[in-house]
Design a protein around this motif. Structure first.
Motif, PDB file in Angstrom:
ATOM      1  N   LEU A 641       0.814  -1.207   0.000  1.00  0.00           N
ATOM      2  CA  LEU A 641       0.000   0.000   0.000  1.00  0.00           C
ATOM      3  C   LEU A 641       0.851   1.261   0.000  1.00  0.00           C
ATOM      4  O   LEU A 641       1.835   1.345   0.734  1.00  0.00           O
ATOM      5  CB  LEU A 641      -0.927  -0.017   1.223  1.00  0.00           C
ATOM      6  CG  LEU A 641      -1.855   1.152   1.486  1.00  0.00           C
ATOM      7  CD1 LEU A 641      -3.159   0.643   2.104  1.00  0.00           C
ATOM      8  CD2 LEU A 641      -1.224   2.142   2.455  1.00  0.00           C
ATOM      9  N   ARG A 643       1.334   4.773   1.206  1.00  0.00           N
ATOM     10  CA  ARG A 643       0.800   5.484   2.376  1.00  0.00           C
ATOM     11  C   ARG A 643       0.749   6.989   2.190  1.00  0.00           C
ATOM     12  O   ARG A 643      -0.184   7.653   2.645  1.00  0.00           O
ATOM     13  CB  ARG A 643       1.657   5.150   3.605  1.00  0.00           C
ATOM     14  CG  ARG A 643       1.130   5.719   4.907  1.00  0.00           C
ATOM     15  CD  ARG A 643      -0.188   5.074   5.256  1.00  0.00           C
ATOM     16  NE  ARG A 643      -0.709   5.583   6.497  1.00  0.00           N
ATOM     17  CZ  ARG A 643      -1.444   6.699   6.622  1.00  0.00           C
ATOM     18  NH1 ARG A 643      -1.724   7.413   5.550  1.00  0.00           N
ATOM     19  NH2 ARG A 643      -1.902   7.090   7.781  1.00  0.00           N
ATOM     20  N   ALA A 878      -9.969   9.385   1.391  1.00  0.00           N
ATOM     21  CA  ALA A 878      -8.698   8.691   1.620  1.00  0.00           C
ATOM     22  C   ALA A 878      -7.580   9.723   1.679  1.00  0.00           C
ATOM     23  O   ALA A 878      -7.436  10.540   0.762  1.00  0.00           O
ATOM     24  CB  ALA A 878      -8.425   7.687   0.498  1.00  0.00           C
ATOM     25  N   LYS A 896     -11.684   6.637  -1.142  1.00  0.00           N
ATOM     26  CA  LYS A 896     -11.132   5.286  -1.060  1.00  0.00           C
ATOM     27  C   LYS A 896     -11.610   4.403  -2.210  1.00  0.00           C
ATOM     28  O   LYS A 896     -10.903   3.480  -2.611  1.00  0.00           O
ATOM     29  CB  LYS A 896     -11.508   4.659   0.282  1.00  0.00           C
ATOM     30  CG  LYS A 896     -10.846   5.318   1.477  1.00  0.00           C
ATOM     31  CD  LYS A 896     -11.213   4.611   2.779  1.00  0.00           C
ATOM     32  CE  LYS A 896     -10.512   5.271   3.964  1.00  0.00           C
ATOM     33  NZ  LYS A 896     -10.866   4.638   5.250  1.00  0.00           N
ATOM     34  N   THR A 924      -5.487   5.592  -1.920  1.00  0.00           N
ATOM     35  CA  THR A 924      -5.064   5.791  -0.533  1.00  0.00           C
ATOM     36  C   THR A 924      -4.573   7.200  -0.255  1.00  0.00           C
ATOM     37  O   THR A 924      -4.610   7.643   0.887  1.00  0.00           O
ATOM     38  CB  THR A 924      -3.939   4.804  -0.175  1.00  0.00           C
ATOM     39  OG1 THR A 924      -2.842   4.996  -1.091  1.00  0.00           O
ATOM     40  CG2 THR A 924      -4.428   3.366  -0.267  1.00  0.00           C
ATOM     41  N   CYS A 925      -4.110   7.934  -1.272  1.00  0.00           N
ATOM     42  CA  CYS A 925      -3.581   9.274  -1.054  1.00  0.00           C
ATOM     43  C   CYS A 925      -3.526  10.006  -2.384  1.00  0.00           C
ATOM     44  O   CYS A 925      -3.659   9.405  -3.461  1.00  0.00           O
ATOM     45  CB  CYS A 925      -2.187   9.224  -0.411  1.00  0.00           C
ATOM     46  SG  CYS A 925      -1.016   8.181  -1.285  1.00  0.00           S
ATOM     47  N   HIS A 942      -3.862   0.919  -3.276  1.00  0.00           N
ATOM     48  CA  HIS A 942      -3.581  -0.207  -2.389  1.00  0.00           C
ATOM     49  C   HIS A 942      -2.608  -1.198  -3.006  1.00  0.00           C
ATOM     50  O   HIS A 942      -1.884  -1.890  -2.271  1.00  0.00           O
ATOM     51  CB  HIS A 942      -4.888  -0.927  -2.041  1.00  0.00           C
ATOM     52  CG  HIS A 942      -5.653  -0.282  -0.935  1.00  0.00           C
ATOM     53  ND1 HIS A 942      -5.420  -0.545   0.392  1.00  0.00           N
ATOM     54  CD2 HIS A 942      -6.643   0.645  -0.964  1.00  0.00           C
ATOM     55  CE1 HIS A 942      -6.240   0.166   1.130  1.00  0.00           C
ATOM     56  NE2 HIS A 942      -7.003   0.904   0.340  1.00  0.00           N
TER      57      HIS A 942
END
Length: 1040
Positions: A641, A643, A878, A896, A924-925, A942
Motif C-alpha cells: 500500500l 501510504r 482517503a 477510497k 489511498t492518497c 492499495h
C-alpha cells in the motif's frame, strides 16, 4: 444575500460585492442603500469586539452567481438535520405525555409526573436554543421561533389564566424570555440533572425495573455533562459561526440519545406500567382480603364474648375474658390498619417507600397481618381456657386443647418461616434462599468435633447393620430358590418340550420379517416390484443395516426380488431430484474478480443536481483544463500500500512512502524516471516531507525520523523513543516539528531538541506552521473536559487550535465533532485546509487577525469557517486533502473507492469529478505538483501503484489503456506501461550489511520482470555511506 461564508450568512464581509436575491440588477440605488446598512452593521459589530483587523488579502469573485448553488445545498442539508432533530424532540415530548397519562393510574405517581413535566420543560428550552442557533446558520430554511410562543403565562389576564387551566402533566411547556446562546452550558447541565431526576423517580417503583431505560438515560446524562463541561471553554464565542456549527453538529449525537429514550419509554409504557399496576392491585387486594378477614374475626370474637363476659370471679373465667377482649382489640386494629394501608397504597400523592420513616412503613405494611395473627392466638388460648372454665366434658376439653395446640404450632411455624425468609433476603440481597441458609447452618453445626464424632459413630453402626440385613436377605433368597427348584423341576421340563414343538418366529428374526413383508405385499409379488434398476445405497461393511430410501431396515436374502428393486414412483422421484441438482450445479457460473483498467473520458455535460454551471470567467477557464486531466503514467512504485505522496516545492521530484518499508524518489518528467529507493528495514514508512527549498527529505516511521538528501543519502537517523504521529518543516527549513501525543517537539536536523510545546488534555494528530514562524496550527482530540469528564456514548470533542510559539499559549481553539486527520496551510498563510476521517468532507478555515481583548496593542489569530467542500454524493475520503493550482486556488481530495473531487477554493463549487469506476482501484492518497504547468497530480493505491495525472501533449490519444500486469496469475503487482521505460532501480540503506540484505530481496523480485524484448531489466547497485555524513559534505545530485 451572498455572504462571505456559504451556509453562515451571519458572518458577512462588507468588502465582498453583495446582491439581494430576486431584486432587479438595475436597481442600484436600493443595492447601495443595503450595502451602506451592512457596512454600518459591520462597524457596530467591530465596536462590540466581534470584528477584527482588515485582512491582508480579500478574496475577489468576478461573479458570485455560482455561490448560491453551494450555499443553497448547505442550507438544505443543515435544515434537514435540524428538522430531523425537531421530530425526535417532538416524539420524546409525546412519549413523556403518554407516560404521564398512563402513570396517573399508579400509586405514588406524583413524583414521576412532576419530573416528567420538568423534563419536558427543559427539552423545550434546549430545543429553542438549538432552533435559534440553526436559524442563524440557515436563515433561508429555518425560521426563528415566533414571538407569541414566548409569552409568559403570568402576564395573561386573570380570567384567561384561571379558566380551563390544564393539569401539570398535560400543560405544554413554554419558553421564557431571557434565553441566550451563552446559556448553552447551563441549560445542558440542567438537562442532565432533570434527566437523572426522572430516572430516580422511575426507579422508585420497585415492582418493575427496565435496564434499557436505565442504560439509555445514564448514557445520555453522562454525555450531557460532558458537552456542558466542554462548552464552558467557549464562553463568549457562541455567536461565532465555528462554534455555532459545532453546536449544530451536536444535534445528531443528541438526537440519537433522544430517539433511544423515546423507544425505551414506549416499551416501558406497554410493558412496565401494566406490570406496576398489576403489582399494586395485587398488594391492594391482599390488604382488602386481610381487612375482610379481620372484620369477620372481630365479629366472631364479639359473638363468643356474649357467653363469657357475665362470668367473673374465678381465675379461668377472668383469663378467658382477658384473652377474648384482647383478641377483639387486635382484630379491629388489623381491619382498620388494612383499610388505612389500602388507601395509602392507592394514593397518587403518597411518598415513595424509601422516603417514608421506617416505623410508619412497618405500621402500614406489617401491622395488619401481625395484629391478625395475635388476635387468632389470643382467641385460641381463650377458647381452651373457656372449655375448662365452663366445666365441659374431659374429652371435649382434651380435644379442644390438642387441636388448638396443633393449629397454633402450625401458625407459629409458618410465621417463623415467613419471618426467616424476610431476614435471609435482607441479609443476602436475594443471593441465597432460606433452605441454602439452613443447609449452611447444618454444615456448620455438624462441623463441631463432638457432633462429628457422634455422626461418624452412628454412620458406622448404620453401615454394619445394613450389611447384616443384606446378608440375611441373601441367605433367605438362596434358600427359597433351592426349595422352589426341587418342587418344580419336572413341570418345567414338560413345559420346555411343548414350547419347542409349537414355537413361533421371533419378532427380530428374518423369518418374521419375510412373513410380515409377504403379508403386506402379497404372495404373487405383483405390487412393489419394478423393472428399473436402482444404484446401490452405501452399506456399512459387516452389518445388515441398509440406508436405502433414508430408512433403517434389515437386509433381505438376495433371492428376494423386493430387496433389489424399487417402486416406480419413488425411483422416478429420486432420479428427478438428482437430475435437478446436477443441472443446477452445472449452470452455476464461476465468479471471478475483475478490475477495469480502461479510463472512461468525462465530458462533464451531465447536469449536476447540486451545482450550477460556472459563469465566472476565472472559474470557466479552470474547468476545461481540469477536464483535460487524464492518467498518463502508471508507476510500479511499491509492493504494498502507498501510504503518502508529496512533490518537492520546485516540482522536480516526487517522494512516495509505503508499507513495504521503502520510500521511492521519482524524477518528474516525460516520462517519470526512478531516482532513488530509500530502504527502511526498521518498519513501515508512513509520511514523507520535503524541506521548503526541496534539498532535504524527511521520512517518518513509528518512532524514528530519517533525514535524506535529494541524492538519497541518509544524513541522520533520529530515534524519538516514543510514537511520532506526524512531522512538519519550519518555514526556514532549519528545523522541523515532531508530533508526539500531547507534545510537539522542535528538532534540528541533527536530532537536537530545541523546544517542546505542551498541549494540556489534547492528543495532537497533525500540525502546520505559519509562514512567519510565529504560530502553529494543530488538530487533535480532547482527552477529557475541563472538569475531568469523558463521553459516555458520543464522540469525543476534537479541536483546531492556534498556538503562539513565542508566548507558548493557545490563542484560539475551535471545536469540531468529526475525526480530524490532517491540517494544511496555504502558501500565503491565510487559509487552512482541514481533512477528516471517513465520510466527513474537507473544510476551509480562514485565519483572521483580530485585536486581543485582554492585552492592548496585541493581535491574535481567530479561525472562521469559510467553506465545507461537499462531494456529489457521500464519499469515504482517503488521505489528506491538498491545495492545488496557481496560488492554491483549487482543493482536491481522493476517495477510497477511487473518486477524485476538485473544488474551487474561493467559491466552494465542484469543478471536476472523476468517477470511481474509471480508475479501477482503491486510492489511498493524493498529491499536487505545485510547480507543474500544465496541471499535474499523483494518486497512490492499495496495490502499490502510483498514477500520474496531467494534460497529455496535443495530438496524443487521451484514452488511457491502463496498467498492464505481468507475472504469475493471481498477483496484482502493477508493471509499467509501454510508454514508460523500465525503471533503473537503485536502493539506498544506511549500512553496507543492511544494504546487501535489502538489495538481495529487491533484485530477486526485479529479476522476474523483463523488458519488451525479453531481456532482463538493467539494475545498478549503489552503496550508501556507512556512517551519517554532515550536510555540508554532501554535494547536490547532478541534474537529470
Amino acid at each position: 444575500m451572498a455572504a462571505a461564508t456559504p451556509g453562515f450568512p451571519n458572518d458577512i464581509d462588507p468588502a465582498l460585492p453583495t446582491r439581494l436575491e430576486g431584486s432587479p440588477r438595475g436597481n442600484t440605488k436600493r443595492r447601495q442603500t443595503l450595502l451602506t446598512l451592512l457596512n454600518a452593521l459591520h462597524e457596530l459589530s467591530k465596536d462590540d469586539g466581534m470584528g477584527g483587523l482588515e485582512p491582508e488579502q480579500q478574496p475577489s469573485f468576478e461573479d458570485d452567481r455560482d455561490v448560491p448553488s453551494v450555499d443553497e445545498h448547505l442550507q438544505k442539508v443543515g435544515a434537514e438535520s435540524f428538522n430531523r432533530f425537531q421530530r425526535r424532540v417532538n416524539n420524546l415530548d409525546k412519549e413523556l405525555r403518554n407516560f404521564s397519562n398512563a402513570a396517573r393510574q399508579l400509586g405514588s405517581s406524583v413524583g414521576i409526573l412532576s419530573s416528567a413535566f420538568h423534563l419536558r420543560d427543559r427539552i423545550t428550552q434546549v430545543a429553542y436554543l438549538f432552533r435559534e442557533n440553526a436559524a442563524d446558520l440557515f436563515p433561508r430554511k429555518v425560521s426563528h421561533q415566533p414571538k407569541e410562543s414566548l409569552a409568559r403565562p403570568d402576564v395573561l389576564p386573570r380570567k384567561l389564566r384561571h379558566k380551563h387551566k390544564p393539569p401539570p402533566h398535560v400543560r405544554r411547556p413554554v419558553v421564557l424570555d431571557g434565553l441566550d446562546p451563552e446559556d448553552f452550558p447551563v441549560q445542558l447541565g440542567y438537562f442532565a440533572r432533570d434527566v437523572m431526576t426522572f430516572l430516580h423517580c422511575l426507579n422508585e417503583f420497585p415492582e418493575f425495573t427496565d435496564e434499557a431505560v436505565n442504560a439509555s438515560i445514564v448514557a445520555f446524562e453522562g454525555d450531557l455533562k460532558y458537552w456542558a463541561s466542554c462548552l464552558k471553554t467557549y464562553e463568549g464565542q457562541f455567536k461565532y459561526p465555528a462554534v455555532q456549527r459545532y453546536l449544530h453538529d451536536l444535534i445528531s449525537e443528541m438526537g440519537e440519545h433522544i430517539e433511544s429514550i423515546s423507544t425505551s419509554l414506549s416499551m416501558f409504557i406497554e410493558i412496565g406500567v401494566p406490570t406496576i399496576r398489576f403489582a399494586q392491585k395485587h398488594g391492594a387486594s391482599n390488604l382488602l382480603n386481610l381487612s375482610t378477614v379481620a372484620t369477620f374475626f372481630s365479629a366472631v370474637t364479639a359473638t363468643t364474648l356474649q357467653f363469657s363476659y357475665g362470668t367473673t370471679g374465678t381465675t379461668l373465667s377472668d383469663a378467658v375474658n382477658a384473652f377474648w377482649f384482647t383478641s377483639m382489640v387486635f382484630s379491629i386494629a388489623a381491619a382498620v390498619n388494612s383499610l388505612l394501608g389500602l388507601t395509602w397504597k392507592q394514593a397518587m400523592y403518597r411518598s415513595p417507600g424509601h422516603r417514608v420513616p421506617w416505623w410508619v412503613l412497618i405500621w402500614i405494611k406489617r401491622s395488619p397481618l401481625v395484629f391478625l395473627v395475635l388476635s387468632v392466638a389470643c382467641f385460641s388460648v381463650g377458647l381452651v381456657l373457656f372449655a375448662y372454665s365452663s366445666k365441659q366434658n374431659y374429652v371435649v376439653s382434651t380435644i379442644t386443647t390438642v387441636f388448638t395446640a396443633f393449629s397454633s404450632f402450625g401458625l407459629a411455624a409458618v410465621s417463623a418461616w415467613f419471618a426467616s425468609e424476610r431476614w435471609v433476603f435482607s441479609r443476602h440481597k436475594g443471593k441465597k434462599w432460606l433452605q441454602d441458609s439452613l443447609d449452611d447452618f447444618w454444615d456448620g453445626f455438624t462441623g463441631f468435633y463432638p457432633i462429628r464424632v457422634l455422626s461418624d459413630l452412628f454412620r458406622v453402626i448404620f453401615v454394619y447393620s445394613r450389611r447384616a440385613t443384606m446378608r440375611t436377605r441373601e441367605v433367605a433368597i438362596q434358600a427359597s430358590s433351592t426349595l422352589s427348584n426341587l418342587f418344580s423341576r419336572h413341570s418345567s421340563e414338560t413345559l420346555n418340550g411343548s414350547s419347542s414343538e409349537n414355537s413361533l418366529p421371533r419378532a427380530g428374526s428374518p423369518e418374521h420379517i419375510l412373513t410380515s413383508l409377504r403379508t403386506r405385499r402379497g404372495s404373487d409379488n405383483t405390487h412393489g416390484t419394478s423393472p428399473l434398476s436402482e444404484p446401490k445405497s452405501p452399506t456399512i461393511a459387516g452389518s445388515s443395516v441398509d440406508f436405502s430410501y433414508g430408512t433403517l431396515s434389515e437386509k433381505l436374502p438376495a433371492g428376494n426380488p423386493s430387496s433389489t428393486t424399487l417402486s416406480v414412483p419413488r425411483a422416478r422421484l429420486k432420479n428427478a431430484v438428482r437430475s435437478v441438482i446436477m443441472m443446477q450445479a452445472a449452470s452455476t457460473p464461476f465468479r471471478s474478480r475483475t478490475m477495469s483498467s480502461t479510463l472512461v473520458s468525462l465530458d462533464g455535460t451531465r447536469r449536476e443536481t447540486l451545482h450550477l454551471p460556472m459563469r465566472s470567467s476565472r472559474v470557466a477557464g479552470l474547468v476545461p483544463r481540469l477536464k483535460g486531466l487524464t492518467a498518463t503514467q502508471d508507476l510500479a512504485a511499491h509492493q504494498a500500500l502507498v501510504r503518502h505522496l508529496q512533490f518537492s516545492p520546485n516540482g522536480k521530484f516526487l517522494a512516495t512512502s509505503s508499507w513495504d518499508r521503502t520510500s521511492v524518489i521519482f524524477h518528474v518528467g516525460e516520462p517519470f524516471t526512478h531516482h532513488r529507493t530509500l530502504a527502511h528495514p526498521q518498519g513501515f514508512v508512513s509520511q514523507v516531507a520535503w524541506s521548503p527549498n526541496g534539498n532535504l527529505l524527511l521520512t517518518k516511521l513509528n518512532r524514528v525520523v530519517k533525514v535524506w538528501t535529494e541524492a538519497g543519502v541518509c544524513t541522520r537517523t533520529i530515534d524519538r523513543h516514543t510514537s511520532v504521529q506526524s512531522i512538519c518543516w519550519l518555514p526556514g527549513g532549519e528545523a522541523f516539528m515532531s508530533v508526539e501525543g500531547g507534545d510537539v517537539t522542535k528538532l534540528d536536523l541533527t536530532g537536537k531538541v530545541l523546544d517542546t510545546y505542551h498541549f494540556h488534555r489534547l492528543t495532537i494528530h497533525d500540525v502546520s506552521v505559519t509562514p512567519d514562524g510565529q504560530r502553529l496550527l494543530g488538530v487533535g482530540t480532547l482527552l477529557e473536559s475541563r472538569d475531568g469528564l469523558q463521553p459516555s456514548r458520543c464522540r469525543a470533542e476534537k479541536q483546531i487550535v492556534v498556538y503562539n510559539l513565542d508566548r507558548k499559549e493557545i490563542e484560539n481553539q475551535v471545536p469540531v465533532l468529526h475525526d480530524i486527520r490532517d491540517i494544511t496551510l496555504a502558501r500565503n498563510g491565510h487559509f487552512a485546509l482541514v481533512s477528516y476521517e471517513f465520510k466527513a468532507p474537507p473544510q476551509l478555515w480562514k485565519l483572521e487577525t483580530v485585536k486581543d481583548r485582554t492585552k492592548a496593542d496585541t493581535t491574535t489569530i481567530r479561525l472562521s469557517l469559510r467553506h465545507t467542500y461537499l462531494p456529489k454524493f457521500p464519499v469515504d475520503f482517503a488521505g489528506p486533502s491538498y491545495f492545488g493550482g496557481k496560488d492554491d486556488q483549487l482543493v482536491l481530495c481522493a476517495g477510497k473507492a477511487g473518486d477524485i473531487h476538485i473544488w474551487d477554493r474561493e467559491s466552494g463549487s465542484l469543478l471536476h469529478h472523476v468517477r470511481a469506476q474509471a480508475l479501477g482501484g482503491d486510492l489511498t492518497c493524493i498529491a499536487w505538483n505545485p510547480a507543474a504547468d500544465p496541471f499535474m497530480f499523483a494518486t497512490g493505491s492499495h496495490d502499490g501503484a502510483v498514477r500520474i495525472w496531467t494534460t497529455p501533449p496535443a495530438g496524443e490519444d487521451t484514452q488511457y489503456a491502463g496498467p498492464s500486469y505481468t507475472g504469475t496469475p493471481g498477483t496484482s503487482t502493477p508493471r509499467t506501461t509501454s510508454s514508460t521505460p523500465v525503471l533503473d532501480l537503485e536502493y539506498r540503506a544506511e549500512s553496507p550489511t543492511t544494504q546487501q540484505e535489502f538489495e538481495h530481496g529487491a533484485l530477486s523480485r526485479q529479476s522476474e520482470s523483463t523488458d519488451d524484448h525479453g531481456a532482463p531489466a538493467p539494475s545498478r547497485r549503489t552503496i550508501s555511506f556507512t556512517t551519517s555524513q554532515p550536510l555540508g559534505s554532501v554535494l547536490p545530485a547532478p541534474p537529470m
